[in-house]
Motif scaffolding. Structure first.
Motif, PDB file in Angstrom:
ATOM      1  N   UNK A   1      -8.340  17.540  38.133  1.00 64.37           N
ATOM      2  CA  UNK A   1      -7.109  18.312  37.870  1.00 64.37           C
ATOM      3  C   UNK A   1      -7.213  19.053  36.533  1.00 64.37           C
TER       4      UNK A   1
ATOM      5  N   UNK B   1      -9.938  21.928  36.945  1.00 61.45           N
ATOM      6  CA  UNK B   1      -9.553  23.071  37.787  1.00 61.45           C
ATOM      7  C   UNK B   1      -8.430  23.873  37.143  1.00 61.45           C
ATOM      8  N   UNK B   2      -7.569  23.209  36.411  1.00 60.63           N
ATOM      9  CA  UNK B   2      -6.494  23.955  35.732  1.00 60.63           C
ATOM     10  C   UNK B   2      -7.034  24.723  34.539  1.00 60.63           C
TER      11      UNK B   2
ATOM     12  N   UNK C   1      -9.480  27.339  35.950  1.00 61.83           N
ATOM     13  CA  UNK C   1      -8.941  28.191  37.012  1.00 61.83           C
ATOM     14  C   UNK C   1     -10.050  28.469  38.022  1.00 61.83           C
TER      15      UNK C   1
END
Lengths: 571, 571
Positions: free
Chosen positions: A437, A440-441, A444
């Motif tokens: 998490x 990926x945040x 992006x």
């Protein structure tokens, strides 16, 4: 260590990691550890200290004693195996996860652990182009998955589910002795997946865990089983059932190719099942073809054997080959017992790139049964993070659900939550989704794709150097960020046999290993080719200058090798 | 995130953890998460962002969205399951391990990962009072172990080794068809543990991995197997061998008791083997007795079944009972196929206390085959850290060794190092020994013992409150830091049946769950007793005031329950 002690030690640890990465960036560290076997036992006592030691001493021992024995997988000059990415975001996630440590086996252990996992699995599935069928929100209500520790753990877990699914289908034709000869099997069959005496292996609906009544019934059958197994009638029945199960199980065959990672064969080894490695050829780019599979299946079927699982590779270890999924799916569709698992340990993350995805059997990939890729390889997340996407997760929960009283919870009984332990072998589990998490945040999708494209471009750049160097030849189709090469036979004086070419390249390999402080690669053997060298980019810190330099070092190694070879064969 | 970004984010993460632990210490956080199922999907989008997001936002989302869904296993008022310790030292180790991430499958991946594991396993073995036989420096040269992720992973891994050991012993009496009827089995038997077609299951010496010739031979047999399995003769042979293996395997029985953790039954489930849960009684303190085992073994042996493994408990989940190892060892010694594994997941660390150790069959414990305890429970190390000590590690390596070309290394081939992957199911592995090393050094043996003694004393203090409260009764012998209790039937008006007493205590349990923000406990069912409540101390932050307060809350819950009961039964 108290809270203020941790603040000080924590800052210092962060600073030391900053120093480490600055050195990595400047390529100041030997890539491979240069220590000799047994080095550490000379530096560390053979028993724990009686009195606690000051943190400064422990921390400085970490730097002076442990770090010299570390091979730097994050080095810009690490081209071995497949990459082992680490990111700052992932490290912070692992720190947080460690400080709220909990075993995560049930939703109730810490609801965020289960729920973030379900959400990030969906993120990963969408990012890689998987259809709704593989999402937690699938129309069937059975899609989704679980994050396990490694592709090998995934392979065994999937194999257990596939085995039980195949046995339950076989049971329709070869019913267990309870139905066949009227022996009283109640205790043994009731228990099924709940009590370990699961010879009947009848399919349990996922509702067994989502339905409170089923959960209670499972409890009852467990104690019932425990209570009556000592009676002779039941012991006989259990023996008969085990025998029936043993016979059916012994017919099961798992398939892969000679290029499938050993995790396939090891899964079979663990479960005591046969593994059959099918031939692939250099002409087919070391990929499994449908006709080869079809022929093998027919042969085994004619012998009364039951194909229950095929480990398809999307990116093999030796050459990053991808099995022909279009043909495989076609062959498999008439075989309900054959579970198709795609092991995309290394290359799966590359499905995030549309230009890669469109070449990798995009339609067939939607039709397989399960898929896994290791984000801890090329996916910017540190070990361990291996999400498994599965079309029907009841294949796992039917095979792996056990709920003793002390693991029951209100929400678990009510069927309103998913208890992840029922989709895996162990009970406890780490909070692995947090790092996925964070990464990926922070990156992006754009940043994630840039990372992959940069590495593929660097591999192309290295390939360019190779192609311009008459000493070398590529021996497998370029794939993703891997290039497989060797010294060409034309580079040596005189005509070389295949075996001599192998010897020459083994000498080359020995030369390369003498330069392991500067760069690290690994070797392999390819069918019809022989011994060869792998070069793969993947570290976020690798730049063009590094791969150009890598070619220069390899060229020097080849020169030394060829000189040795020539001297030896003239004398 | 770049290096300076990490410095800032790292400091901030350390600060937020300091704040978190200050709140834990002050007991300001709800012990159990109070969220409802599905809470997180309302807060987080269903797909990853296209553009990277700023770290401050991610970090603040962690606090505001993830943390409310965390149950605080480190809370001073966490008395549920068994403890899940976390320490600052362990957290720093996990941070360092994450930032030098590597898959650790071979010594060469990072020599320190393998060597520190071997050393800390010896530290752990000595600390718990194990003899030389369980050390890496054992006289046999076969002692030592491995750190796995959980006691459940250990149980499956040990079961695989025990299965192969039993089959190889059975093969002496029931030889595989190759020897019996002269079928050409070469391909299938040569491969043995190397190629997955391992029906022969002949014992391989550990030297297969430590001897370069054996390693090369293994390679050859793998490719040989792959090359010839397509021929009909070999297919027939493979089928015959698989059938023979299936028949032998179906006779295997794993044993535990009704009180053995479900990891025993689940290991059998995973491997498709029978699990038999033996009876224990309240009179025996829920511990397995030798006579019960002897009777069961005879019964199974008479039916042609082969006992291959007993999971002995040192500290069961429901009541922390310890099976009578003196009697068990005596019964087992005439049964070479019966592998004795001690699952001491929770209580094993307490062997660090001499006063505890002397009561726990200290002599018999030296005679078992393997032992595991979770340092991530009561042992001050965060999840995951489950060392397995084993007297003969070739039981594992014989069953689990596979070495494809791409995993070969110079030192591996030379036999000068131990490649840990050959002692476990998965290929990759985390650097788990680092946290054990940090913790044992920082606490010292003295500090480690103080931690355990403090918790036992707190459990005694809680017990004192219970004993002075006429509403309650203990229903199992006090063991370690666990106390099992319920409302006494005398506390209710009128005479209660056993089933009514269960109902009363289930109501009590529902009351307790309404106070889960204040304290967390779990429930269980004990044979001859019924439904009851567990209370276990273990958090390093728990103090006397907390357990006294815990009794007060439980007393209030009991009062409410008894009032409800009385109203319901008067109406």
């Amino acid at each position: 260590m108290d809270i203020e002690g941790f603040r000080k030690a924590g800052y210092a640890a962060v600073d030391s990691i900053c120093d480490y990465y600055a050195k990595l960036q400047r390529n100041e560290l030997p890539v491979a550890s240069q220590v000799q076997p047994g080095f550490l036992s000379k530096l560390i006592p053979d028993h724990a200290p009686e009195d606690g030691e000051p943190w400064d001493l422990i921390s400085s021992d970490y730097q002076s004693k442990i770090m010299p024995g570390i091979t730097h997988w994050q080095s810009p000059s690490f081209y071995a195996y497949y990459p082992g990415n680490a990111t700052f975001e992932g490290g912070l996630a692992d720190l947080h996860a460690a400080m709220i440590s909990n075993p995560g086996f049930n939703w109730a252990c810490s609801p965020s652990v289960t729920e973030l996992e379900i959400i990030t699995l969906d993120w990963a599935a969408r990012m890689l182009g998987f259809s709704e069928d593989f999402l937690s929100t699938s129309p069937s209500g059975r899609g989704g998955g679980i994050i396990l520790g490694s592709a090998s753990e995934v392979a065994v877990t999937v194999a257990i589910g596939a085995r039980e699914k195949a046995l339950s289908l076989m049971a329709e034709k070869y019913p267990p002795p309870s139905a066949a000869d009227g022996v009283e099997m109640k205790a043994a069959t009731n228990g099924a997946a709940q009590d370990g005496t699961h010879a009947a292996s009848l399919p349990q609906d996922d509702q067994s865990q989502l339905d409170p009544d089923a959960a209670v019934a499972a409890e009852d059958s467990t104690s019932h089983q425990a209570a009556v197994v000592g009676e002779n009638a039941t012991l006989e029945a259990a023996s008969a059932l085990a025998k029936w199960r043993g016979e059916l199980t012994s017919r099961l065959v798992m398939y892969g190719t000679t290029q499938t990672h050993s995790i396939g064969a090891k899964a079979a080894l663990i479960l005591g099942l046969d593994f059959r490695a099918l031939e692939v050829t250099a002409e087919d780019g070391f990929a499994l073809r449908g006709a080869t599979l079809e022929a093998a299946l027919r042969e085994d079927e004619a012998a009364g054997r039951v194909p229950f699982m095929l480990v398809c590779s999307l990116g093999t270890t030796s050459s990053a080959a991808t099995d022909n999924l279009d043909e495989i799916v076609e062959v498999a569709k008439t075989r309900p017992t054959l579970f198709l698992h795609v092991d995309a340990a290394y290359a799966g993350v590359a499905l995030a790139l549309p230009e890669v995805r469109e070449k990798l059997y995009p339609k067939a990939l939607q039709l397989v049964d399960s898929f896994s890729t290791n984000y801890h390889k090329w996916g910017l997340v540190q070990f361990d993070c291996s999400p498994l996407l599965i079309r029907d997760r009841t294949v796992l929960s039917n095979a792996l659900t056990l709920t003793p009283e002390f693991l029951r919870t209100r929400h678990g009984d009510a069927g309103s939550v998913l208890d992840m332990r029922n989709l895996q072998m162990p009970l406890g589990r780490r909070f692995r989704s947090l790092k996925l998490w964070f990464v990926l945040r922070s990156y992006g999708l754009k940043g994630f794709r840039e990372h992959l494209r940069k590495d593929i471009k660097l591999a192309d750049r290295f390939e360019e150097e190779l192609r311009n160097d008459p000493k070398f030849e590529l021996v497998a189709p370029p794939a993703f960020a891997l290039r497989v090469f060797r010294i060409r036979k034309q580079a040596a004086n005189g005509e070389l046999s295949a075996s001599q070419l192998d010897q020459l390249n083994q000498l080359f390999w020995e030369q390369i290993q003498t330069r392991s402080a500067e760069l690290l690669l690994t070797q392999t053997v390819l069918p019809q080719v022989g011994f060869c060298i792998r070069f793969v980019t993947g570290s976020p810190w690798t730049q063009e200058a590094h791969v150009v330099q890598a070619h220069r070092v390899l060229s020097e190694c080849a020169d030394v090798t060829l000189k040795q070879w020539s001297e030896k064969h003239q004398s």
